[in-house]
Design an enzyme around this catalytic site. Structure first.
Site, PDB file in Angstrom:
ATOM      1  N   LYS A  23       0.832  -1.203   0.000  1.00 24.83           N
ATOM      2  CA  LYS A  23       0.000   0.000   0.000  1.00 24.83           C
ATOM      3  C   LYS A  23       0.868   1.254   0.000  1.00 24.83           C
ATOM      4  O   LYS A  23       0.576   2.223  -0.683  1.00 24.83           O
ATOM      5  CB  LYS A  23      -0.970  -0.015   1.187  1.00 24.83           C
ATOM      6  CG  LYS A  23      -2.133  -0.949   0.907  1.00 24.83           C
ATOM      7  CD  LYS A  23      -3.104  -1.044   2.044  1.00 24.83           C
ATOM      8  CE  LYS A  23      -4.191  -2.066   1.728  1.00 24.83           C
ATOM      9  NZ  LYS A  23      -4.738  -2.708   2.917  1.00 24.83           N
ATOM     10  N   LYS A  48      -7.403  -9.478 -15.321  1.00 27.74           N
ATOM     11  CA  LYS A  48      -8.280  -9.796 -14.181  1.00 27.74           C
ATOM     12  C   LYS A  48      -9.378  -8.727 -14.090  1.00 27.74           C
ATOM     13  O   LYS A  48      -9.074  -7.529 -14.174  1.00 27.74           O
ATOM     14  CB  LYS A  48      -7.434  -9.787 -12.907  1.00 27.74           C
ATOM     15  CG  LYS A  48      -8.245  -9.971 -11.647  1.00 27.74           C
ATOM     16  CD  LYS A  48      -7.377  -9.786 -10.412  1.00 27.74           C
ATOM     17  CE  LYS A  48      -8.193 -10.028  -9.172  1.00 27.74           C
ATOM     18  NZ  LYS A  48      -8.434  -8.995  -8.262  1.00 27.74           N
ATOM     19  N   LYS A  62     -12.253  -3.382 -10.415  1.00 31.53           N
ATOM     20  CA  LYS A  62     -12.670  -1.967 -10.450  1.00 31.53           C
ATOM     21  C   LYS A  62     -11.538  -1.088 -10.926  1.00 31.53           C
ATOM     22  O   LYS A  62     -11.740  -0.179 -11.690  1.00 31.53           O
ATOM     23  CB  LYS A  62     -12.961  -1.448  -9.036  1.00 31.53           C
ATOM     24  CG  LYS A  62     -14.128  -1.927  -8.353  1.00 31.53           C
ATOM     25  CD  LYS A  62     -14.356  -1.129  -7.071  1.00 31.53           C
ATOM     26  CE  LYS A  62     -13.354  -1.387  -5.959  1.00 31.53           C
ATOM     27  NZ  LYS A  62     -13.232  -2.768  -5.517  1.00 31.53           N
TER      28      LYS A  62
HETATM   29  P1  ADP Z   1     -11.479  -5.269  -7.187  1.00 28.32           P
HETATM   30  O1  ADP Z   1     -10.261  -5.939  -7.796  1.00 28.32           O
HETATM   31  O2  ADP Z   1     -12.548  -5.024  -8.185  1.00 28.32           O
HETATM   32  O3  ADP Z   1     -11.104  -4.040  -6.384  1.00 28.32           O
HETATM   33  P2  ADP Z   1     -11.730  -6.468  -4.612  1.00 28.32           P
HETATM   34  O4  ADP Z   1     -10.239  -6.455  -4.439  1.00 28.32           O
HETATM   35  O5  ADP Z   1     -12.567  -5.507  -3.829  1.00 28.32           O
HETATM   36  O6  ADP Z   1     -12.077  -6.308  -6.164  1.00 28.32           O
HETATM   37  O7  ADP Z   1     -12.216  -7.969  -4.391  1.00 28.32           O
HETATM   38  C1  ADP Z   1     -13.169  -8.381  -3.465  1.00 28.32           C
HETATM   39  C2  ADP Z   1     -13.232  -9.896  -3.525  1.00 28.32           C
HETATM   40  O8  ADP Z   1     -13.611 -10.353  -4.840  1.00 28.32           O
HETATM   41  C3  ADP Z   1     -11.919 -10.586  -3.208  1.00 28.32           C
HETATM   42  O9  ADP Z   1     -12.219 -11.705  -2.395  1.00 28.32           O
HETATM   43  C4  ADP Z   1     -11.389 -11.051  -4.528  1.00 28.32           C
HETATM   44  O10 ADP Z   1     -10.654 -12.232  -4.400  1.00 28.32           O
HETATM   45  C5  ADP Z   1     -12.653 -11.274  -5.356  1.00 28.32           C
HETATM   46  N1  ADP Z   1     -12.372 -10.919  -6.758  1.00 28.32           N
HETATM   47  C6  ADP Z   1     -12.257  -9.665  -7.251  1.00 28.32           C
HETATM   48  N2  ADP Z   1     -12.006  -9.681  -8.572  1.00 28.32           N
HETATM   49  C7  ADP Z   1     -11.948 -10.983  -8.935  1.00 28.32           C
HETATM   50  C8  ADP Z   1     -11.730 -11.657 -10.181  1.00 28.32           C
HETATM   51  N3  ADP Z   1     -11.526 -10.991 -11.293  1.00 28.32           N
HETATM   52  N4  ADP Z   1     -11.739 -13.010 -10.184  1.00 28.32           N
HETATM   53  C9  ADP Z   1     -11.957 -13.689  -9.038  1.00 28.32           C
HETATM   54  N5  ADP Z   1     -12.183 -13.118  -7.839  1.00 28.32           N
HETATM   55  C10 ADP Z   1     -12.180 -11.781  -7.769  1.00 28.32           C
END
Ligand code: ADP
Ligand code: TRP
Length: 323
Positions: free
Chosen positions: A112, A191, A194
């Site tokens: 971070k 992947k 957001k």
């Molecule tokens: P983002 O990458 O959109 O910010 P987060 O980090 O908030 O998503 O992820 C929240 C949860 O969703 C986590 O447990 C993460 O492992 C799962 N997750 C997010 N994106 C994916 C993805 N593309 N494939 C599988 N799991 C995901």
């Protein structure tokens, strides 16, 4: 006895299908197979989200989304972290037996900082708060992605250290690393996330969802050209929704040049609509009754506090704070 499984979810804005298949669907499964403890980790969010209105809205929205997607408060413990204040007291107590070196080794803190986030004390102590979340509920299994594995190992180290020093109070938790969770690709093949702006949202206007699906990047092979399903992001997403037979059938059509990308996208869109339509309806119902969501959260916190108060009492007694 069903295993006690615990997870926290930070309120993080609009959910996408990567979140659903990567995590939420698993939680919904866990509530059938285990004694699930699931909470909205707003105290964790406070390390970076410092805006009153956004904090309130995002917390309620996260709760509403999870309830709409199948989290059932009758089948699990479901609450907002800050409604259970015992966790903050336990964080302090655990901080006092946690060596600085252990916290300093946390990868997520270093990552971070590398991303330019200005560190505050809360961000540094974040693993101690996560440890308190885990230990206060005497959780046994913690399903986490690889990025959170080190935090669960820290929770184990701290639990062992506490038990050695003050007597056996805490259950030693085990991480359940979600290795087999396939990474859901986004509309550009990276992947879905957001932060990459490549998501297919779950709860958005149908036109927004359609635009995202129709915008999935493909190569330029014509309708009749044989195509490799394993190289296609549309197919990778379709697979998540289809049965084994449907996958084989669609893969055959790709290879024989019997389907164009436009039609594959339409098939995917239909699947997305069919899968999420009931959840979208449920969400609209819940959004119309915010008091109902608040009631569920209040009752959830009340239910879990029966456990957290008991653990905290044991901790106060074991440490001599209860004099
Ligand atoms: P983002 O990458 O959109 O910010 P987060 O980090 O908030 O998503 O992820 C929240 C949860 O969703 C986590 O447990 C993460 O492992 C799962 N997750 C997010 N994106 C994916 C993805 N593309 N494939 C599988 N799991 C995901
Ligand atoms: N730190 C986790 C995340 O950012 C959320 C979380 C907080 C958590 N407390 C937890 C996860 C306890 C598992 C167990 O995703």
């Amino acid at each position: 006895m069903k295993k006690k499984v615990l997870s926290g979810i930070q309120p993080s804005g609009k959910l996408h299908i990567g979140n659903y298949f990567g995590m939420i669907k698993r939680m919904v499964e866990y509530q059938e197979s285990s004694d699930l403890f699931l909470f909205i980790a707003n105290l964790h969010s406070l390390t970076t989200l410092q805006d009153k209105d956004r904090m309130k809205t995002m917390t309620l929205e996260a709760a509403t989304d999870l309830l709409a997607l199948g989290i059932d408060p009758c089948k699990c413990h479901f609450w907002v972290q800050s409604d259970v204040p015992e966790v903050a007291e336990l964080t302090w107590i655990l901080s006092c037996i946690t060596p600085m070196g252990l916290m300093e080794r946390a990868h997520s803190f270093k990552d971070k900082i590398a991303k330019g986030i200005k560190p505050n004390l809360g961000l540094f102590c974040y693993p101690a708060l996560m440890t308190a979340d885990i230990l206060i509920n005497q959780s046994e299994v913690i399903p986490v992605g690889k990025d959170q594995k080190q935090h669960v190992e820290m929770a184990r180290d701290i639990a062992i250290k506490f038990n050695n020093q003050f007597g056996d109070v805490f259950t030693i938790p085990e991480p359940d690393i979600l290795e087999d969770v396939a990474v859901v690709p986004g509309t550009d093949g990276q992947k879905m996330s957001k932060s990459y702006g490549n998501t297919i949202p779950i709860f958005d206007e149908p036109s927004v969802i359609k635009k995202a699906v129709m915008g999935i990047v493909t190569d330029s092979k014509g309708v009749d050209a044989p195509k490799a399903p394993e190289k296609c992001h549309v197919f990778a997403l379709y697979k998540l929704f289809a049965t084994a037979e449907e996958r084989t059938s669609m893969a055959g059509e790709y290879r024989k040049g019997k389907i164009g990308y436009g039609d594959a996208k339409k098939a995917l869109l239909e699947r997305i609509q069919n899968t999420f339509e009931p959840f979208q309806k449920k969400r609209a119902e819940l959004t119309a009754r915010p008091k109902e969501v608040e009631r569920i959260l209040e009752e959830g916190a009340e239910k879990v506090r029966k456990i957290t108060l008991k653990t905290l009492e044991q901790v106060r007694t074991a440490t001599g704070l209860r004099y």
